[in-house]
Design a protein around this motif. Structure first.
Motif, PDB file in Angstrom:
ATOM      1  N   LEU A  43       0.845  -1.204   0.000  1.00 37.93           N
ATOM      2  CA  LEU A  43       0.000   0.000   0.000  1.00 37.93           C
ATOM      3  C   LEU A  43       0.881   1.255   0.000  1.00 37.93           C
ATOM      4  O   LEU A  43       1.757   1.401   0.850  1.00 37.93           O
ATOM      5  CB  LEU A  43      -0.911  -0.005   1.239  1.00 37.93           C
ATOM      6  N   ASN A  44       0.651   2.120  -0.972  1.00 35.61           N
ATOM      7  CA  ASN A  44       1.383   3.392  -1.069  1.00 35.61           C
ATOM      8  C   ASN A  44       0.414   4.512  -0.702  1.00 35.61           C
ATOM      9  O   ASN A  44      -0.561   4.742  -1.424  1.00 35.61           O
ATOM     10  CB  ASN A  44       1.878   3.608  -2.495  1.00 35.61           C
ATOM     11  N   ILE A  45       0.705   5.164   0.407  1.00 34.61           N
ATOM     12  CA  ILE A  45      -0.220   6.199   0.894  1.00 34.61           C
ATOM     13  C   ILE A  45       0.355   7.581   0.581  1.00 34.61           C
ATOM     14  O   ILE A  45       1.536   7.835   0.838  1.00 34.61           O
ATOM     15  CB  ILE A  45      -0.436   6.065   2.416  1.00 34.61           C
ATOM     16  N   PHE A  46      -0.482   8.450   0.037  1.00 37.54           N
ATOM     17  CA  PHE A  46      -0.100   9.838  -0.241  1.00 37.54           C
ATOM     18  C   PHE A  46      -0.886  10.705   0.722  1.00 37.54           C
ATOM     19  O   PHE A  46      -1.997  11.142   0.419  1.00 37.54           O
ATOM     20  CB  PHE A  46      -0.419  10.191  -1.697  1.00 37.54           C
ATOM     21  N   GLU A  47      -0.291  10.901   1.910  1.00 32.81           N
ATOM     22  CA  GLU A  47      -1.072  11.515   2.995  1.00 32.81           C
ATOM     23  C   GLU A  47      -1.605  12.887   2.644  1.00 32.81           C
ATOM     24  O   GLU A  47      -2.743  13.219   2.961  1.00 32.81           O
ATOM     25  CB  GLU A  47      -0.232  11.574   4.270  1.00 32.81           C
ATOM     26  N   GLN A  48      -0.760  13.683   1.945  1.00 32.17           N
ATOM     27  CA  GLN A  48      -1.206  15.052   1.637  1.00 32.17           C
ATOM     28  C   GLN A  48      -2.389  15.059   0.680  1.00 32.17           C
ATOM     29  O   GLN A  48      -3.155  16.015   0.626  1.00 32.17           O
ATOM     30  CB  GLN A  48      -0.046  15.918   1.114  1.00 32.17           C
ATOM     31  N   TYR A  49      -2.547  13.973  -0.084  1.00 33.31           N
ATOM     32  CA  TYR A  49      -3.655  13.886  -1.042  1.00 33.31           C
ATOM     33  C   TYR A  49      -4.818  13.044  -0.510  1.00 33.31           C
ATOM     34  O   TYR A  49      -5.821  12.867  -1.218  1.00 33.31           O
ATOM     35  CB  TYR A  49      -3.171  13.254  -2.355  1.00 33.31           C
ATOM     36  N   HIS A  50      -4.685  12.509   0.679  1.00 29.53           N
ATOM     37  CA  HIS A  50      -5.732  11.628   1.240  1.00 29.53           C
ATOM     38  C   HIS A  50      -6.060  10.510   0.249  1.00 29.53           C
ATOM     39  O   HIS A  50      -7.233  10.192   0.011  1.00 29.53           O
ATOM     40  CB  HIS A  50      -7.010  12.425   1.578  1.00 29.53           C
ATOM     41  N   ALA A  51      -5.026   9.967  -0.351  1.00 34.17           N
ATOM     42  CA  ALA A  51      -5.235   8.969  -1.406  1.00 34.17           C
ATOM     43  C   ALA A  51      -4.177   7.874  -1.302  1.00 34.17           C
ATOM     44  O   ALA A  51      -3.143   8.048  -0.632  1.00 34.17           O
ATOM     45  CB  ALA A  51      -5.147   9.641  -2.772  1.00 34.17           C
ATOM     46  N   SER A  52      -4.442   6.751  -1.968  1.00 35.59           N
ATOM     47  CA  SER A  52      -3.473   5.654  -1.951  1.00 35.59           C
ATOM     48  C   SER A  52      -3.709   4.726  -3.132  1.00 35.59           C
ATOM     49  O   SER A  52      -4.767   4.753  -3.749  1.00 35.59           O
ATOM     50  CB  SER A  52      -3.619   4.842  -0.657  1.00 35.59           C
ATOM     51  N   TYR A  53      -2.671   3.930  -3.430  1.00 34.14           N
ATOM     52  CA  TYR A  53      -2.885   2.818  -4.353  1.00 34.14           C
ATOM     53  C   TYR A  53      -2.122   1.616  -3.822  1.00 34.14           C
ATOM     54  O   TYR A  53      -1.166   1.757  -3.053  1.00 34.14           O
ATOM     55  CB  TYR A  53      -2.451   3.166  -5.788  1.00 34.14           C
ATOM     56  N   PHE A  54      -2.573   0.426  -4.195  1.00 36.00           N
ATOM     57  CA  PHE A  54      -1.794  -0.778  -3.905  1.00 36.00           C
ATOM     58  C   PHE A  54      -1.747  -1.654  -5.146  1.00 36.00           C
ATOM     59  O   PHE A  54      -2.593  -1.534  -6.041  1.00 36.00           O
ATOM     60  CB  PHE A  54      -2.311  -1.551  -2.680  1.00 36.00           C
ATOM     61  N   THR A  55      -0.710  -2.504  -5.204  1.00 35.63           N
ATOM     62  CA  THR A  55      -0.509  -3.349  -6.385  1.00 35.63           C
ATOM     63  C   THR A  55      -0.612  -4.820  -5.990  1.00 35.63           C
ATOM     64  O   THR A  55      -0.267  -5.203  -4.865  1.00 35.63           O
ATOM     65  CB  THR A  55       0.886  -3.109  -6.989  1.00 35.63           C
ATOM     66  N   VAL A  56      -1.101  -5.601  -6.946  1.00 36.10           N
ATOM     67  CA  VAL A  56      -1.189  -7.053  -6.738  1.00 36.10           C
ATOM     68  C   VAL A  56      -0.547  -7.718  -7.955  1.00 36.10           C
ATOM     69  O   VAL A  56      -1.050  -7.567  -9.077  1.00 36.10           O
ATOM     70  CB  VAL A  56      -2.664  -7.505  -6.629  1.00 36.10           C
ATOM     71  N   SER A  57       0.574  -8.416  -7.737  1.00 34.99           N
ATOM     72  CA  SER A  57       1.262  -9.044  -8.875  1.00 34.99           C
ATOM     73  C   SER A  57       0.818 -10.499  -9.038  1.00 34.99           C
ATOM     74  O   SER A  57       0.332 -11.129  -8.094  1.00 34.99           O
ATOM     75  CB  SER A  57       2.772  -8.989  -8.661  1.00 34.99           C
ATOM     76  N   LYS A  58       1.036 -11.020 -10.244  1.00 35.54           N
ATOM     77  CA  LYS A  58       0.714 -12.429 -10.506  1.00 35.54           C
ATOM     78  C   LYS A  58       1.512 -13.338  -9.577  1.00 35.54           C
ATOM     79  O   LYS A  58       1.016 -14.348  -9.104  1.00 35.54           O
ATOM     80  CB  LYS A  58       1.076 -12.767 -11.958  1.00 35.54           C
ATOM     81  N   GLU A  59       2.763 -12.928  -9.364  1.00 31.87           N
ATOM     82  CA  GLU A  59       3.655 -13.734  -8.511  1.00 31.87           C
ATOM     83  C   GLU A  59       3.068 -13.866  -7.095  1.00 31.87           C
ATOM     84  O   GLU A  59       3.007 -14.962  -6.529  1.00 31.87           O
ATOM     85  CB  GLU A  59       5.003 -13.019  -8.471  1.00 31.87           C
ATOM     86  N   ASP A  60       2.606 -12.732  -6.561  1.00 27.41           N
ATOM     87  CA  ASP A  60       2.007 -12.772  -5.215  1.00 27.41           C
ATOM     88  C   ASP A  60       0.716 -13.595  -5.210  1.00 27.41           C
ATOM     89  O   ASP A  60       0.421 -14.306  -4.247  1.00 27.41           O
ATOM     90  CB  ASP A  60       1.699 -11.349  -4.725  1.00 27.41           C
ATOM     91  N   MET A  61      -0.055 -13.483  -6.287  1.00 26.99           N
ATOM     92  CA  MET A  61      -1.312 -14.232  -6.353  1.00 26.99           C
ATOM     93  C   MET A  61      -1.034 -15.734  -6.297  1.00 26.99           C
ATOM     94  O   MET A  61      -1.750 -16.488  -5.644  1.00 26.99           O
ATOM     95  CB  MET A  61      -2.080 -13.866  -7.631  1.00 26.99           C
ATOM     96  N   LYS A  62       0.031 -16.120  -6.984  1.00 23.93           N
ATOM     97  CA  LYS A  62       0.397 -17.544  -6.997  1.00 23.93           C
ATOM     98  C   LYS A  62       0.852 -17.978  -5.598  1.00 23.93           C
ATOM     99  O   LYS A  62       0.424 -19.010  -5.077  1.00 23.93           O
ATOM    100  CB  LYS A  62       1.528 -17.733  -8.015  1.00 23.93           C
ATOM    101  N   LYS A  63       1.689 -17.134  -5.023  1.00 22.00           N
ATOM    102  CA  LYS A  63       2.241 -17.454  -3.706  1.00 22.00           C
ATOM    103  C   LYS A  63       1.142 -17.638  -2.651  1.00 22.00           C
ATOM    104  O   LYS A  63       1.248 -18.486  -1.772  1.00 22.00           O
ATOM    105  CB  LYS A  63       3.177 -16.298  -3.317  1.00 22.00           C
ATOM    106  N   TYR A  64       0.089 -16.816  -2.758  1.00 20.02           N
ATOM    107  CA  TYR A  64      -0.987 -16.863  -1.759  1.00 20.02           C
ATOM    108  C   TYR A  64      -2.203 -17.667  -2.240  1.00 20.02           C
ATOM    109  O   TYR A  64      -3.298 -17.512  -1.716  1.00 20.02           O
ATOM    110  CB  TYR A  64      -1.400 -15.441  -1.362  1.00 20.02           C
ATOM    111  N   HIS A  65      -2.009 -18.507  -3.270  1.00 19.63           N
ATOM    112  CA  HIS A  65      -3.072 -19.421  -3.740  1.00 19.63           C
ATOM    113  C   HIS A  65      -4.363 -18.654  -4.045  1.00 19.63           C
ATOM    114  O   HIS A  65      -5.463 -19.080  -3.648  1.00 19.63           O
ATOM    115  CB  HIS A  65      -3.350 -20.512  -2.698  1.00 19.63           C
ATOM    116  N   PHE A  66      -4.230 -17.554  -4.733  1.00 19.97           N
ATOM    117  CA  PHE A  66      -5.376 -16.669  -5.022  1.00 19.97           C
ATOM    118  C   PHE A  66      -6.482 -17.395  -5.790  1.00 19.97           C
ATOM    119  O   PHE A  66      -6.229 -18.085  -6.769  1.00 19.97           O
ATOM    120  CB  PHE A  66      -4.880 -15.479  -5.862  1.00 19.97           C
ATOM    121  N   ILE A  67      -7.724 -17.224  -5.335  1.00 20.95           N
ATOM    122  CA  ILE A  67      -8.879 -17.610  -6.165  1.00 20.95           C
ATOM    123  C   ILE A  67      -9.822 -16.402  -6.232  1.00 20.95           C
ATOM    124  O   ILE A  67      -9.789 -15.517  -5.364  1.00 20.95           O
ATOM    125  CB  ILE A  67      -9.649 -18.850  -5.641  1.00 20.95           C
ATOM    126  N   LYS A  68     -10.643 -16.395  -7.272  1.00 15.77           N
ATOM    127  CA  LYS A  68     -11.542 -15.260  -7.515  1.00 15.77           C
ATOM    128  C   LYS A  68     -12.346 -14.936  -6.253  1.00 15.77           C
ATOM    129  O   LYS A  68     -12.919 -15.829  -5.628  1.00 15.77           O
ATOM    130  CB  LYS A  68     -12.491 -15.608  -8.662  1.00 15.77           C
TER     131      LYS A  68
END
Ligand code: 5GP
Length: 345
Positions: A231-256
């Motif tokens: 999670l990347n937080i931009f405090e001055q903008y009251h906003a954030s984004y986070f990323t989800v990679s295929k590699e992480d999805m595989k590692k954590y056994h992601f299902i829909k």
């Protein structure tokens, strides 16, 4: 309570369309959510009560946390049964288009629906429908398509035919599209409708648990990992984004469904206004699925239109990018900066 959403003339037309149709198809959008699935299942059950045998088709998989809903076993996926579904559209008399305003949201299934000579009825709560139909019930102020399906059925038959099998999926769709009635859910009519649904014996607390308290241990760990590491937080903008990679999805056994609603989580930070999720598509290369959520009057649909090739509602939108995850991060940062004045205020 004001339940009516269509005119007496349209109700009469709808009754005729239903009674004259032999082959009725109900269609939900790609990556169907609780609202699309709930609307399809609730309306399908109502039509069965009217002596019809409707089919429910969706382009692809829906989340695991909806599989408990009665009737899901009858849903047919286009990505698995293309030939059979193409043939069914050719022979259909009536198609209910549920929870989308543009046939492009069907992706691979679009051509089949476009080419069908069946009459189409659109029931949807997104802005500006662009689908050719004989009846369009489009209300962007509605909390969900399920709310509109309830109101349509109510106008057709009152509460007389409102069974628990219809009420459960409709309540589920209203609940999921409002994050458990925490946003886009301030209109009093919504609670009058819930009151009516409760009279037919739905267990609203169980529906909540079935949907929201249904994670696997992997999913819980994955969600925690993403919030703590990605999670990347931009405090001055009251906003954030986070990323989800295929590699992480595989590692954590992601299902829909494992990450459903996670984009709302950063909005729990005090004063936060805007959250973006950037997820690599695990089935297509160089494709990033984007989800955006906001509070109050910050228009994430405008951000999505301008930066993410998408759109949606004021506070809940989606989009898609064809680039790497790193490039998507740059676009997200640029979007936050471009809308900075509104976000900082
Ligand atoms: P989600 O983040 O759940 O995928 O999408 C949130 C909302 O944004 C959905 O209810 C849908 O209305 C809208 N949405 C998602 N993707 C798109 C898109 O590509 N185009 C448009 N116009 N709306 C989208």
């Amino acid at each position: 309570m004001q339940i009516d959403i269509i005119t007496e003339k349209e109700i009469a037309e709808l009754r005729t369309l239903i009674s004259d149709a032999n082959k009725i198809i109900l269609v939900g959008h790609k990556s169907p959510d609780g609202d699309a699935i709930g609307a399809c299942l609730g309306l399908a059950e109502y039509l069965r009560q009217q002596g019809k045998s409707p089919s429910v088709f969706v382009p692809d998989a829906y989340p695991d946390f909806l599989k408990w809903l009665p009737g899901t076993e009858k849903i047919v996926r286009y990505d698995k049964h293309k030939v059979e579904i193409d043939a069914a559209f050719k022979n259909a008399d009536l198609i209910f288009i549920l929870d989308f305003n543009d046939a492009a949201r069907l992706e691979d299934m679009q051509a089949s629906v476009d080419m069908s000579s069946a009459k189409k009825v659109v029931v949807d709560h997104h802005l500006n429908p662009v689908i050719n139909s004989v009846i369009t019930i489009s209300r962007s102020e509605a909390c969900s398509t399920c709310e509109l399906v309830f109101r349509m059925i109510y106008q057709l038959s009152g509460m007389e035919n409102m069974t628990r099998k219809i009420a459960v999926p409709l309540y589920c769709g209203m609940m999921t599209d409002t994050g458990g009635f925490t946003y886009n859910s301030a209109r009093p009519e919504i609670y009058s409708i819930i009151g009516l649904l409760l009279t037919v014996g739905i267990d609203k607390d169980k529906i909540y648990r079935n949907v929201f308290n249904n994670y696997s241990p992997w999913a819980i760990k994955f969600r925690g990992y993403l919030m703590s590491q990605k999670l990347n937080i931009f405090e001055q903008y009251h906003a954030s984004y986070f990323t989800v990679s295929k590699e992480d999805m595989k590692k954590y056994h992601f299902i829909k469904g494992d990450l459903e609603g996670l984009v709302n989580e950063p909005l729990r930070i005090k004063g936060h206004k805007f959250s973006i999720s950037l997820r690599e598509d695990d089935r297509h290369d160089n494709t990033i699925l984007v989800s955006l959520r906001s509070v109050d009057d910050f228009p994430c649909n405008k951000v999505s239109e301008e930066f993410f090739n998408g759109g949606g509602h004021l506070n809940a939108s989606g989009g898609k990018l064809h680039c790497s995850l790193a490039e998507a991060e740059t676009i997200a940062r640029n979007a936050i900066i471009k809308f900075g004045d509104m976000l900082k205020a």
